[in-house]
Design a protein around this motif. Structure first.
Motif, short mmCIF file in Angstrom:
data_model
loop_
_atom_site.label_atom_id
_atom_site.label_comp_id
_atom_site.label_asym_id
_atom_site.label_seq_id
_atom_site.Cartn_x
_atom_site.Cartn_y
_atom_site.Cartn_z
N PHE A 33 0.87 -1.18 0.00
CA PHE A 33 0.00 0.00 0.00
C PHE A 33 0.90 1.22 0.00
N VAL A 87 1.72 6.39 -5.25
CA VAL A 87 1.57 5.83 -6.61
C VAL A 87 1.02 6.84 -7.61
N ARG A 130 -12.51 -0.35 -11.86
CA ARG A 130 -12.04 0.51 -12.95
C ARG A 130 -11.02 -0.29 -13.73
N ILE A 151 -2.56 -0.62 -8.38
CA ILE A 151 -1.21 -0.67 -8.94
C ILE A 151 -0.23 -1.28 -7.92
N THR A 210 -7.02 -2.93 -0.44
CA THR A 210 -6.09 -2.58 -1.51
C THR A 210 -4.76 -3.30 -1.28
P1 AMP Z 1 -9.51 0.48 -3.67
O1 AMP Z 1 -10.61 0.47 -4.65
O2 AMP Z 1 -9.90 0.84 -2.28
O3 AMP Z 1 -8.70 -0.75 -3.72
O4 AMP Z 1 -8.53 1.67 -4.06
C1 AMP Z 1 -7.99 1.76 -5.33
C2 AMP Z 1 -7.53 3.17 -5.52
O5 AMP Z 1 -6.42 3.42 -4.67
C3 AMP Z 1 -7.04 3.44 -6.93
O6 AMP Z 1 -8.07 3.92 -7.74
C4 AMP Z 1 -5.95 4.46 -6.68
O7 AMP Z 1 -6.53 5.74 -6.51
C5 AMP Z 1 -5.37 4.04 -5.35
N1 AMP Z 1 -4.30 3.03 -5.45
C6 AMP Z 1 -4.02 2.18 -6.47
N2 AMP Z 1 -3.01 1.35 -6.14
C7 AMP Z 1 -2.64 1.66 -4.88
C8 AMP Z 1 -1.66 1.17 -3.97
N3 AMP Z 1 -0.85 0.16 -4.28
N4 AMP Z 1 -1.57 1.75 -2.75
C9 AMP Z 1 -2.38 2.78 -2.39
N5 AMP Z 1 -3.33 3.28 -3.20
C10 AMP Z 1 -3.47 2.74 -4.42
#
Ligand code: AMP
Ligand code: MG
Length: 357
Positions: free
Chosen positions: A120, A124, A257, A270, A305
């Motif tokens: 996390f 990113v 998404r 990511i 996440t």
């Molecule tokens: P979630 O749907 O809660 O898993 O959050 C995904 C969102 O977190 C993405 O749309 C990004 O804005 C952000 N994100 C993507 N990858 C990471 C990561 N490895 N660590 C923290 N935030 C992330």
């Protein structure tokens, strides 16, 4: 970047008492029947559904909606007046004074980055921009482009000065993105408002991915929440159902998404180490946390996440090391892996899936 708002709710609410009121419509809706008050609106790039029962239900829900706007403004990467925009704009240059909401989210994010070995990582931002997933600019960048931005990613380059509540990104070109934590934080804030107005029964649902069930539903039973099947529209079927009361539920998935190019799915979660969408065979994961765990929803949000990026083995091990939390993970080979306390909690499991004993 203009985001394409997905009107799809990631989880479906199933209660007999509320079927008449349930709505996934993208327009603002307000309903009031008996002592239930409900508002459904598009905010924070998702569908927000707030329900409360009791004499102060309307006041609580209306105040909560305003609070969500406030959080959204500070956490948005596009709002020039917001904390996150200001932090990103001053990357490599200055510390930026931020409000308590932003400070808390960033502090917690960095703390869990350390715990998760960087799975996390809110830094990113440059990768999110490069991939543009969920926007009209979505594309597969070249390896070279990804390698070029990777040095700008790293939670160790986020400096926090707690004394004067300020944050600095150490390298020019760095940017943070609170998309993996802000909704959970927001649910915790709504709970505070519900408590202030003595709401003992209600539901807080931010896009189906961050849900808190307060007390009971209108018929006096536990809330039953439908968990999204990662490959089916919600009207085609669910992964399963789970009963909740006084608990936070969070889900992350590669279906929220994404785009598909040459048969490969590129989604919005990511892996900060590789710069590519996390590719560990996970399709989705759901975490349930007891409401008395501090910041339960924020932690649930960031952990789904994290587990997604970590994969089944590391993810489950990590979850078993934390108290008061349970987790279920679906994988691309149609299995469900659950932590010990989560086994059997998901009922009516879709026949596409098999729970690993
Ligand atoms: P979630 O749907 O809660 O898993 O959050 C995904 C969102 O977190 C993405 O749309 C990004 O804005 C952000 N994100 C993507 N990858 C990471 C990561 N490895 N660590 C923290 N935030 C992330
Ligand atoms: Mg999350």
């Amino acid at each position: 970047m203009k985001k394409v708002i997905s009107a799809m709710l990631a989880a479906v609410l199933l209660t007999t008492a509320f079927t008449a009121c349930s709505s996934s419509s993208s327009s603002t809706k307000e309903k009031s029947s008996n002592d239930l008050y409900q508002r459904t609106e598009l905010k924070m790039d998702t569908t927000i559904d707030l329900r409360a029962m009791g004499p102060k239900a309307r006041t609580a829900v209306d105040e909560a909606m305003n609070r969500l706007d406030e959080i959204d403004q500070e956490a948005s990467t596009n709002n020039e007046k917001g904390d996150v925009w200001k932090i990103n704009n001053a990357a490599g240059k200055d510390y930026v004074k931020v409000g308590p909401d932003t400070l808390k989210m960033i502090k917690t994010a960095v703390q869990y980055s350390k715990l998760s070995g960087g799975a996390f990582d809110i830094s990113v931002g440059p990768l999110i921009k490069l991939w543009g997933i969920g926007t009209e600019a979505a594309r597969v960048p070249s390896d070279m482009e990804i390698k070029a931005v990777l040095p700008l990613v790293g939670y160790d380059k986020i400096s926090i000065n707690e004394k004067d509540s300020s944050v600095k990104l150490e390298k020019a070109g760095m940017s943070i993105d609170l998309g993996g934590i802000a909704k959970g934080f927001a649910v915790d804030e709504v709970i505070k408002i519900y408590k202030k107005y003595q709401i003992t029964d209600g539901l807080i649902n931010l896009g189906g991915s961050s849900i808190y069930a307060v007390g009971k539903n209108q018929s006096g039973s536990q809330w039953t929440i439908g968990i999204q099947h990662p490959r089916l529209d919600r009207n085609q079927g669910l992964l399963g159902k789970i009963k909740l009361s006084g608990e936070a539920l969070s889900t992350s998935g590669d279906y929220e998404r994404y785009f598909i190019k040459d048969g490969k799915r590129y989604h919005h979660i990511i892996d900060p180490h590789t710069g590519y969408p996390a590719d560990t065979g996970v399709m989705s994961d759901t975490i349930v946390i007891k409401g008395d765990v501090p910041d339960a929803n924020m932690i649930g949000d960031l952990l789904t996440t994290t587990v997604f990026v970590s994969g089944v083995d590391k993810g489950l091990k990590f979850m078993e090391s934390l108290n008061g939390m349970e987790c279920a993970i679906t994988t691309t080979d149609n299995k469900v892996y659950a932590s010990s306390g989560m086994k059997k909690r998901i009922v009516d499991l879709h026949p596409d899936f098999k729970e690993v004993e």
